[in-house]
Design an enzyme around this catalytic site. Structure first.
Site, PDB file in Angstrom:
ATOM      1  N   ASP A  56     -41.268  23.671  -7.194  1.00 23.87           N
ATOM      2  CA  ASP A  56     -40.580  25.020  -5.904  1.00 23.87           C
ATOM      3  C   ASP A  56     -41.003  25.692  -7.486  1.00 23.87           C
ATOM      4  O   ASP A  56     -40.037  25.322  -8.718  1.00 23.87           O
ATOM      5  CB  ASP A  56     -39.781  24.421  -5.619  1.00 23.87           C
ATOM      6  CG  ASP A  56     -38.323  24.451  -6.741  1.00 23.87           C
ATOM      7  OD1 ASP A  56     -37.397  25.464  -6.756  1.00 23.87           O
ATOM      8  OD2 ASP A  56     -38.273  22.734  -5.862  1.00 23.87           O
ATOM      9  N   ASP A  67     -32.682  28.053   1.381  1.00 25.81           N
ATOM     10  CA  ASP A  67     -31.982  27.633   0.512  1.00 25.81           C
ATOM     11  C   ASP A  67     -30.265  27.780   1.247  1.00 25.81           C
ATOM     12  O   ASP A  67     -29.999  28.762   0.341  1.00 25.81           O
ATOM     13  CB  ASP A  67     -32.358  27.995  -0.845  1.00 25.81           C
ATOM     14  CG  ASP A  67     -32.021  26.795  -1.597  1.00 25.81           C
ATOM     15  OD1 ASP A  67     -30.837  26.234  -1.638  1.00 25.81           O
ATOM     16  OD2 ASP A  67     -32.390  27.356  -2.894  1.00 25.81           O
ATOM     17  N   GLU A  99     -26.725  25.986   0.124  1.00 25.84           N
ATOM     18  CA  GLU A  99     -25.888  25.562  -1.517  1.00 25.84           C
ATOM     19  C   GLU A  99     -24.913  26.173  -2.054  1.00 25.84           C
ATOM     20  O   GLU A  99     -24.662  27.566  -1.299  1.00 25.84           O
ATOM     21  CB  GLU A  99     -27.181  24.827  -2.656  1.00 25.84           C
ATOM     22  CG  GLU A  99     -27.269  26.111  -3.031  1.00 25.84           C
ATOM     23  CD  GLU A  99     -28.397  26.464  -4.081  1.00 25.84           C
ATOM     24  OE1 GLU A  99     -28.016  25.248  -5.063  1.00 25.84           O
ATOM     25  OE2 GLU A  99     -29.961  26.031  -3.457  1.00 25.84           O
TER      26      GLU A  99
END
Length: 305
Positions: free
Chosen positions: A105, A194, A196
């Site tokens: 990624d 994503d 986090e």
């Protein structure tokens, strides 16, 4: 004629009233309508995070990882660290390669990627950062996204969530509009949320566990409405446990992408029994495993369920 001088005063008063009303309206706008430049925490600065451009898995980067310096060459063959100790650590990490289909990624940190070299090294899929919050778009997204495609990779896009800045619904809309859309061509993976550690403040973005679950639900619901796909959720077991109470609300619908820099995925969060993707190292670039066959990867890129 004697009343004429009063007209300018009336106009000035009206303008002042309108200006005050305008300021009041501006202060009441939702967060997404009045974006601001985020302030990066000391920990995030040490990891190389820049305002508005956090990278996937930033919290797992060592403060000496050198993310503040972009790679100078397109091949990405050099580590972000320097010195004998760093070289030894790099060699040790490179020695472990999990079984499964491998991929990478990238974000703007990588700039121009030598995609042919990545394919030659065995990488068959890629995820590319498209957006963050509502105010950041990866300036290299188009070249990275199309470059991976023309090199023969199956690729997809990811969105770095900032739940304290705007709603999940709004961020899903921005993501889809700016690279996160999906097409059933067998080469486009479903988009990734994503979610986090917060590089701009409180770990859980100031949200309670219940509100965080609601935020994720709003994002994934809107993403599916716009694309027909269930978004992949990228997270760590620690963050998910802290900030959602280890919610099991998504394990039956959304594929898990687990970040854990180790030789095993370890304990999975939130009722998931399978990590569809596993980010197992960031050396010399974020590397990932798809936990099944290449044929199943193509199915994931094709089947809207």
């Amino acid at each position: 004629m004697l009343s004429t001088p009063r007209a300018p005063r009336r106009v000035a008063a009206a303008l002042l009233t309108a200006a005050v009303a305008g300021l009041a309206a501006l202060s009441s706008l939702p967060a997404e309508a009045a974006p601001r430049t985020p302030v990066v925490t000391a920990e995030a600065r040490a990891a190389g995070v820049q305002p508005g451009n956090a990278t996937m898995g930033w919290r797992q980067q060592s403060p000496t990882a050198g993310r503040s310096a972009l790679p100078s060459g397109p091949s990405l063959s050099t580590s972000r660290t320097t010195g004998p100790a760093a070289a030894a650590a790099k060699a040790k990490k490179k020695a472990f390669v999990p079984k499964g289909v491998l991929g990478i990624d990238v974000s703007s940190w990588q700039r121009d990627v030598d995609w042919d070299a990545q394919v030659a090294s065995g990488k068959l899929f890629a995820y590319v950062k498209a957006t963050e919050g509502t105010g950041y778009k990866n300036p290299y997204f188009r070249s990275q996204y199309t470059g991976s495609y023309y090199a023969g990779m199956v690729r997809g896009a990811y969105h770095f969530a900032t739940p304290s800045s705007s709603s999940g619904t709004k961020q899903a809309q921005v993501f889809v509009k700016n690279g996160g859309a999906w097409s059933p061509d067998g080469r486009t993976l479903p988009g990734v949320l994503d979610i986090e550690y917060n590089p701009y403040g409180a770990t859980c973005y100031g949200l309670s566990k219940a509100k965080m679950v609601s935020w994720v639900k709003a994002f994934t619901t809107e993403y599916k409405r716009l694309t027909t796909r269930d978004a992949v959720i990228y997270t760590t077991t620690d963050w998910w446990t802290r900030c959602t109470g280890n919610s099991k609300a998504f394990s039956a619908t959304n594929p898990l992408w687990l970040a854990r820099y180790a030789t095993t995925p370890g304990t999975l969060p939130g009722g998931w029994t399978w990590a569809t993707f596993w980010q197992y190292t960031a050396t010399p670039i974020d590397q990932n495993r798809f936990s099944s066959s290449y044929a199943r990867l193509v199915v994931l890129a094709t089947d809207a369920g």
